[in-house]
Scaffold this motif. Structure first.
Motif, PDB file in Angstrom:
ATOM      1  N   ARG A  80       0.831  -1.202   0.000  1.00  0.00           N
ATOM      2  CA  ARG A  80       0.000   0.000   0.000  1.00  0.00           C
ATOM      3  C   ARG A  80       0.863   1.248   0.000  1.00  0.00           C
ATOM      4  N   PRO A  81       0.489   2.300  -0.735  1.00  0.00           N
ATOM      5  CA  PRO A  81      -0.638   2.334  -1.670  1.00  0.00           C
ATOM      6  C   PRO A  81      -0.379   1.469  -2.899  1.00  0.00           C
ATOM      7  N   ARG A 163     -12.496   3.797   4.458  1.00  0.00           N
ATOM      8  CA  ARG A 163     -11.149   4.025   4.980  1.00  0.00           C
ATOM      9  C   ARG A 163     -10.152   3.059   4.350  1.00  0.00           C
ATOM     10  N   ASP A 164     -10.546   1.807   4.184  1.00  0.00           N
ATOM     11  CA  ASP A 164      -9.648   0.794   3.627  1.00  0.00           C
ATOM     12  C   ASP A 164      -9.357   1.060   2.147  1.00  0.00           C
ATOM     13  N   ASP A 167      -7.063   4.032   1.812  1.00  0.00           N
ATOM     14  CA  ASP A 167      -5.706   3.704   2.247  1.00  0.00           C
ATOM     15  C   ASP A 167      -4.995   2.819   1.233  1.00  0.00           C
ATOM     16  N   ARG A 168      -5.726   1.893   0.642  1.00  0.00           N
ATOM     17  CA  ARG A 168      -5.108   0.935  -0.278  1.00  0.00           C
ATOM     18  C   ARG A 168      -4.744   1.564  -1.617  1.00  0.00           C
ATOM     19  N   ARG A 170      -5.291   5.155  -2.533  1.00  0.00           N
ATOM     20  CA  ARG A 170      -4.988   6.584  -2.502  1.00  0.00           C
ATOM     21  C   ARG A 170      -5.477   7.307  -3.764  1.00  0.00           C
ATOM     22  N   GLU A 238      -7.941  11.803   7.202  1.00  0.00           N
ATOM     23  CA  GLU A 238      -7.297  10.492   7.311  1.00  0.00           C
ATOM     24  C   GLU A 238      -6.307  10.244   6.184  1.00  0.00           C
ATOM     25  N   THR A 239      -6.488  10.914   5.064  1.00  0.00           N
ATOM     26  CA  THR A 239      -5.569  10.747   3.933  1.00  0.00           C
ATOM     27  C   THR A 239      -4.611  11.931   3.803  1.00  0.00           C
TER      28      THR A 239
END
Length: 252
Positions: A80-81, A163-164, A167-168, A170, A238-239
């Motif tokens: 990730r990303p 969120r996942d 995060d994965r 972007r 969060e990002t």
């Protein structure tokens, strides 16, 4: 001639897909001596969409590698990303992920969504035709050969799902620019332009509107706007993305 036996170890992040007897360390696995390592991994239940790299005896190998007796195999999860080469990052969600689709669209992410169950073959074909990353909780769907790219959605809760995914992958976020109903792009609109789509109370109470260029749906800062703003603000925080200077109206 006996079938080749290899020693295989899965990354902890892949534990959800791995039988209990193969979790927590290296285990023996008998192969047919002809199948690729990618096929061997899939035969254990792990979708290749969740696999990052394959290592044999300390060196990285392609999925086409055919393991031989005594190989020590390490299966790593995606990094990730995650980068998806070959096309702009766009998503396709199956019928069970409607809330996630609307939230991705709210953030301006190009997100196609099937509100009807059109079947696994059709979904996988659309993924390939439009070069979209298919998001699904259906493990079998992610095993389909015609799939262009895909990812398993691990949670059943929309907040965690969003969120996942962010995060994965972007993805670029452009909040308030897409229609949450059809994924079309929004443009500013006057009250006169959307008057035929408004109820009397809305027309009297609001003066700033946007309209979908694809389906014509009208948007304004309605009763649920604060909840939508919170979703956007949390995603941006969060990002580590900056907050947009202004937010176009959204329909309640």
């Amino acid at each position: 001639m006996s079938a080749p036996e290899i020693h295989i170890q899965f990354a902890p992040d892949l534990g959800l897909f791995v039988p209990h007897g193969r979790r927590g360390g290296s285990t023996s696995l008998t192969t047919d001596g002809a199948s690729s390592l990618g096929h061997v991994v899939e035969s254990t239940g792990v979708p290749l969409t969740e696999v990052g790299s394959l290592w044999v005896n300390g060196r990285e190998v392609p999925r086409s590698y055919v393991p031989v007796a005594g190989d020590s195999v390490e299966i790593r999860a995606v990094t990730r990303p995650q980068q998806i080469p070959g096309a702009p990052l766009r998503f396709l969600l199956d019928v069970h992920l409607g809330t996630l689709a609307r939230r991705l669209r709210l953030l301006g992410v190009d997100t196609a969504y099937e509100s009807l169950d059109i079947g696994d073959p059709a979904l996988a074909t659309r993924s390939a035709t439009e070069k979209r990353v298919l998001l699904s909780r259906d493990r079998g769907l992610l095993h389909r050969r015609e799939l262009w790219a895909g990812a398993f959605v691990y949670s059943t809760h929309p907040e965690d799902q969003l969120r996942d995914v962010l995060d994965r992958f972007r993805p670029e976020l452009r909040p308030w620019t897409r229609c949450t109903a059809c994924n079309g792009l929004l443009c500013q609109a006057t009250k006169e332009q959307v008057a035929d789509r408004l109820e009397g109370g809305t027309e009297r109470s609001y003066d700033v509107f946007a309209q979908c260029q694809a389906c014509g749906r009208a948007y304004w800062k309605g009763a649920h706007h604060e909840q939508l703003e919170a979703i956007v603000a949390n995603a941006l925080a969060e990002t580590n993305r900056p907050t947009p200077p202004a937010t176009p109206p959204r329909r309640s």
